[in-house]
Design an enzyme around this catalytic site. Structure first.
Site, PDB file in Angstrom:
ATOM      1  N   GLY A  11     -38.189  14.867   6.535  1.00 29.63           N
ATOM      2  CA  GLY A  11     -38.165  14.600   5.121  1.00 29.63           C
ATOM      3  C   GLY A  11     -36.718  15.167   4.413  1.00 29.63           C
ATOM      4  O   GLY A  11     -35.696  15.455   5.134  1.00 29.63           O
ATOM      5  N   LEU A  13     -36.159  17.923   2.712  1.00 28.78           N
ATOM      6  CA  LEU A  13     -35.762  19.465   3.158  1.00 28.78           C
ATOM      7  C   LEU A  13     -35.385  19.543   4.724  1.00 28.78           C
ATOM      8  O   LEU A  13     -34.273  20.222   4.939  1.00 28.78           O
ATOM      9  CB  LEU A  13     -36.865  20.215   2.925  1.00 28.78           C
ATOM     10  CG  LEU A  13     -36.341  21.870   2.555  1.00 28.78           C
ATOM     11  CD1 LEU A  13     -35.186  21.806   1.795  1.00 28.78           C
ATOM     12  CD2 LEU A  13     -37.615  22.896   2.447  1.00 28.78           C
ATOM     13  N   LYS A 183     -42.261  31.653  -6.980  1.00 29.01           N
ATOM     14  CA  LYS A 183     -41.943  30.245  -6.827  1.00 29.01           C
ATOM     15  C   LYS A 183     -43.147  29.542  -7.413  1.00 29.01           C
ATOM     16  O   LYS A 183     -42.931  28.406  -8.041  1.00 29.01           O
ATOM     17  CB  LYS A 183     -41.558  29.797  -5.613  1.00 29.01           C
ATOM     18  CG  LYS A 183     -41.088  28.360  -5.547  1.00 29.01           C
ATOM     19  CD  LYS A 183     -39.756  28.209  -5.556  1.00 29.01           C
ATOM     20  CE  LYS A 183     -39.388  26.632  -5.720  1.00 29.01           C
ATOM     21  NZ  LYS A 183     -39.202  25.769  -4.865  1.00 29.01           N
ATOM     22  N   ASN A 187     -43.270  26.595 -10.388  1.00 26.04           N
ATOM     23  CA  ASN A 187     -44.014  25.256  -9.974  1.00 26.04           C
ATOM     24  C   ASN A 187     -45.330  25.020 -10.917  1.00 26.04           C
ATOM     25  O   ASN A 187     -45.483  23.818 -11.201  1.00 26.04           O
ATOM     26  CB  ASN A 187     -44.349  25.118  -8.619  1.00 26.04           C
ATOM     27  CG  ASN A 187     -42.990  24.678  -7.729  1.00 26.04           C
ATOM     28  OD1 ASN A 187     -43.029  25.598  -6.750  1.00 26.04           O
ATOM     29  ND2 ASN A 187     -42.090  24.273  -8.290  1.00 26.04           N
ATOM     30  N   ASN A 201     -37.787  17.848 -16.245  1.00 29.57           N
ATOM     31  CA  ASN A 201     -38.171  19.320 -16.471  1.00 29.57           C
ATOM     32  C   ASN A 201     -37.964  19.837 -17.881  1.00 29.57           C
ATOM     33  O   ASN A 201     -38.932  20.305 -18.563  1.00 29.57           O
ATOM     34  CB  ASN A 201     -37.423  20.172 -15.527  1.00 29.57           C
ATOM     35  CG  ASN A 201     -37.991  19.810 -14.114  1.00 29.57           C
ATOM     36  OD1 ASN A 201     -38.590  18.940 -13.772  1.00 29.57           O
ATOM     37  ND2 ASN A 201     -37.333  20.561 -12.872  1.00 29.57           N
ATOM     38  N   SER A 254     -40.754  17.604  -8.375  1.00 34.41           N
ATOM     39  CA  SER A 254     -41.107  16.927  -7.110  1.00 34.41           C
ATOM     40  C   SER A 254     -42.325  16.454  -7.191  1.00 34.41           C
ATOM     41  O   SER A 254     -42.996  15.380  -6.771  1.00 34.41           O
ATOM     42  CB  SER A 254     -41.153  18.086  -5.810  1.00 34.41           C
ATOM     43  OG  SER A 254     -41.992  19.235  -6.339  1.00 34.41           O
TER      44      SER A 254
HETATM   45  P1  NAD Z   1     -40.945  15.151   2.304  1.00 36.02           P
HETATM   46  O1  NAD Z   1     -42.150  14.500   1.976  1.00 36.02           O
HETATM   47  O2  NAD Z   1     -39.411  14.726   2.052  1.00 36.02           O
HETATM   48  O3  NAD Z   1     -40.806  15.361   3.845  1.00 36.02           O
HETATM   49  C1  NAD Z   1     -42.136  15.832   4.446  1.00 36.02           C
HETATM   50  C2  NAD Z   1     -42.074  15.255   5.855  1.00 36.02           C
HETATM   51  O4  NAD Z   1     -42.805  15.562   6.878  1.00 36.02           O
HETATM   52  C3  NAD Z   1     -41.995  13.578   5.740  1.00 36.02           C
HETATM   53  O5  NAD Z   1     -40.968  12.915   6.264  1.00 36.02           O
HETATM   54  C4  NAD Z   1     -43.402  13.219   6.559  1.00 36.02           C
HETATM   55  O6  NAD Z   1     -43.107  12.015   7.348  1.00 36.02           O
HETATM   56  C5  NAD Z   1     -43.368  14.366   7.746  1.00 36.02           C
HETATM   57  N1  NAD Z   1     -44.640  14.781   8.121  1.00 36.02           N
HETATM   58  C6  NAD Z   1     -45.716  14.802   7.812  1.00 36.02           C
HETATM   59  N2  NAD Z   1     -46.704  15.087   8.544  1.00 36.02           N
HETATM   60  C7  NAD Z   1     -45.882  15.224   9.671  1.00 36.02           C
HETATM   61  C8  NAD Z   1     -46.491  15.331  11.136  1.00 36.02           C
HETATM   62  N3  NAD Z   1     -47.809  15.409  11.525  1.00 36.02           N
HETATM   63  N4  NAD Z   1     -45.413  15.432  12.054  1.00 36.02           N
HETATM   64  C9  NAD Z   1     -43.981  15.276  11.593  1.00 36.02           C
HETATM   65  N5  NAD Z   1     -43.679  14.771  10.644  1.00 36.02           N
HETATM   66  C10 NAD Z   1     -44.416  14.898   9.663  1.00 36.02           C
HETATM   67  O7  NAD Z   1     -40.954  16.647   1.659  1.00 36.02           O
HETATM   68  P2  NAD Z   1     -39.702  17.556   1.410  1.00 36.02           P
HETATM   69  O8  NAD Z   1     -39.251  17.457   0.095  1.00 36.02           O
HETATM   70  O9  NAD Z   1     -38.880  17.624   2.574  1.00 36.02           O
HETATM   71  O10 NAD Z   1     -40.569  18.928   1.356  1.00 36.02           O
HETATM   72  C11 NAD Z   1     -41.312  19.738   2.346  1.00 36.02           C
HETATM   73  C12 NAD Z   1     -41.857  21.001   1.829  1.00 36.02           C
HETATM   74  O11 NAD Z   1     -40.782  22.029   1.201  1.00 36.02           O
HETATM   75  C13 NAD Z   1     -42.851  20.956   0.550  1.00 36.02           C
HETATM   76  O12 NAD Z   1     -43.837  21.751   0.764  1.00 36.02           O
HETATM   77  C14 NAD Z   1     -42.089  21.070  -0.659  1.00 36.02           C
HETATM   78  O13 NAD Z   1     -42.721  21.721  -1.573  1.00 36.02           O
HETATM   79  C15 NAD Z   1     -40.909  22.326   0.108  1.00 36.02           C
HETATM   80  N6  NAD Z   1     -39.542  22.321  -0.768  1.00 36.02           N
HETATM   81  C16 NAD Z   1     -39.049  21.268  -0.886  1.00 36.02           C
HETATM   82  C17 NAD Z   1     -37.548  21.191  -1.562  1.00 36.02           C
HETATM   83  C18 NAD Z   1     -36.808  20.062  -1.710  1.00 36.02           C
HETATM   84  O14 NAD Z   1     -35.908  20.386  -2.300  1.00 36.02           O
HETATM   85  N7  NAD Z   1     -37.092  19.006  -1.233  1.00 36.02           N
HETATM   86  C19 NAD Z   1     -37.259  22.762  -2.165  1.00 36.02           C
HETATM   87  C20 NAD Z   1     -38.023  23.626  -1.913  1.00 36.02           C
HETATM   88  C21 NAD Z   1     -39.268  23.613  -1.031  1.00 36.02           C
HETATM   89  O1  KPL Z   2     -39.380  23.365  -7.403  1.00 37.77           O
HETATM   90  C1  KPL Z   2     -39.316  22.598  -8.406  1.00 37.77           C
HETATM   91  C2  KPL Z   2     -39.986  21.292  -8.247  1.00 37.77           C
HETATM   92  O2  KPL Z   2     -39.351  20.315  -8.454  1.00 37.77           O
HETATM   93  O3  KPL Z   2     -41.016  21.357  -7.062  1.00 37.77           O
HETATM   94  C3  KPL Z   2     -38.816  22.886  -9.673  1.00 37.77           C
HETATM   95  C4  KPL Z   2     -38.215  24.104  -9.721  1.00 37.77           C
HETATM   96  C5  KPL Z   2     -39.584  22.567 -10.621  1.00 37.77           C
HETATM   97  C6  KPL Z   2     -37.352  22.044 -10.002  1.00 37.77           C
HETATM   98  O4  KPL Z   2     -37.528  20.760 -10.135  1.00 37.77           O
END
Ligand code: NAD
Ligand code: KPL
Length: 302
Positions: A11, A13, A183, A187, A201, A254
């Site tokens: 996804g 990240l 964090k 959130n 936000n 998010s």
């Molecule tokens: P996302 O939904 O974009 O990506 C998650 C991915 O995991 C999806 O592509 C989904 O298909 C895949 N997935 C789910 N089950 C699976 C499995 N069994 N096998 C393989 N793939 C599988 O989410 P994201 O935004 O990338 O966030 C991921 C985590 O990181 C979350 O917990 C989020 O809170 C945290 N996070 C994200 C960010 C950000 O900027 N995106 C920043 C900080 C923390």
């Molecule tokens: O981590 C975030 C989220 O969207 O999950 C914040 C810090 C609220 C930034 O959008």
């Protein structure tokens, strides 16, 4: 690829990390039964606004090498089921590095795999995916990495060295739990309000729903954190939340994004975790419980 890493979850990240690590340093774990395309191809929009083509191999398990680390980049509710699905095919020595927001999922993984190295990471990097084949690096941040068990302590330095190769800012910490809490506070104070009010936000700060409930959210958080040995108070937590809400004023959180796209939210690992922990300890948490239920009521993830 003898010392390459694997990423579970392609996804926003996961794709950011895969794009920042040197070519060949990471592969995405393919899902069982996934059609056998060799590469995951997409474009990364960098912080500077340029667009870079990225090609990351899909790897079925077991891999023909011992992976340097498994970066778990699924949402919190999918981390444990995803790991259970592949653990038999993953060498016992490979460190599991958890990137989930909130709390609860990390402890569940550490409990399920007590002998494996389990490490948690919390990041303020921002990534989103406006189209399936485009990932936007939306904000620069820091990634804090720390172990959750004894085996993780030994694996921490090599994992940090592996992540350093990305060029992203990575810091090892002896107290990852504190960083995860910090964090979670942000959130818990921003995400449910943006989801319920359907606003960016910064706009929550003047809304009656936020003004009515933010002190309750923070008092419940402070009581629980103090109980868990972290000295803080509600006004300090509210100030921290508002600094981030102002610094990310135009961002879609998010959780708002998940609601807008009909996806399950991580509310059970944020305000829901606080409510659940408080209730288990006979500490009242009516405001975090109410926000959790309200977010459930506008989504289908009961
Ligand atoms: P996302 O939904 O974009 O990506 C998650 C991915 O995991 C999806 O592509 C989904 O298909 C895949 N997935 C789910 N089950 C699976 C499995 N069994 N096998 C393989 N793939 C599988 O989410 P994201 O935004 O990338 O966030 C991921 C985590 O990181 C979350 O917990 C989020 O809170 C945290 N996070 C994200 C960010 C950000 O900027 N995106 C920043 C900080 C923390
Ligand atoms: O981590 C975030 C989220 O969207 O999950 C914040 C810090 C609220 C930034 O959008």
């Amino acid at each position: 690829m003898a010392s390459g890493g694997l990423i579970l979850g392609a996804g926003s990240l996961g794709r950011l990390w895969a794009a920042c690590l040197p070519p060949g340093a990471a592969a995405f774990v393919s899902r069982p039964g996934q059609s056998p395309s060799l590469y995951c191809e997409y474009r990364l929009q960098t912080l500077q606004g340029s667009s870079v083509n990225v090609s990351v191999p899909w790897q079925s398990l077991p891999a023909p090498y011992t992976p340097a680390a498994l970066l778990v980049a699924t949402k919190a509710m999918h981390a444990l089921p995803a790991l259970k699905g592949i653990s038999e095919s993953l060498p016992k020595s490979t460190p599991i590095v958890l990137f989930q927001n909130g709390l609860g999922s990390q402890q569940a993984v550490a409990e399920a795999f007590p002998k494996r190295p389990v490490i948690a990471a919390t990041t303020t990097e921002g990534a989103n995916r406006p189209q399936p084949d485009v990932v936007v690096h939306a904000g620069r941040g820091t990634t804090w990495v720390g172990s959750l068990n004894a085996a993780g302590n030994e694996a921490l330095t090599p994992v940090v060295e592996f992540l350093f190769n990305s060029g992203l800012q990575v810091e090892a910490t002896a107290d990852i739990t504190l960083r995860l809490w910090q964090k979670l506070v942000i959130n818990a104070g921003i995400n449910p309000f943006t989801a319920l009010l359907d606003c960016p936000n910064g706009q929550i700060l003047k809304q009656p729903l936020y003004l009515k409930h933010i002190d309750g959210v923070c008092e419940e958080l402070a009581r629980l954190m103090n109980h868990e040995g972290m000295l803080t108070n509600a006004s300090r937590l509210r100030a921290d939340i508002e600094v981030v809400a102002r610094a990310t004023t135009h961002n879609t959180s998010s959780m708002r994004s998940d609601v807008q796209n009909g996806r399950a939210t991580e509310i059970d690992f944020i305000n829901g975790y606080v409510a659940h922990r408080c209730e288990a300890l006979n500490l009242a948490a009516p405001v975090n419980r109410m926000l959790t239920e309200q977010v459930h009521s506008i989504t289908n993830n009961h």
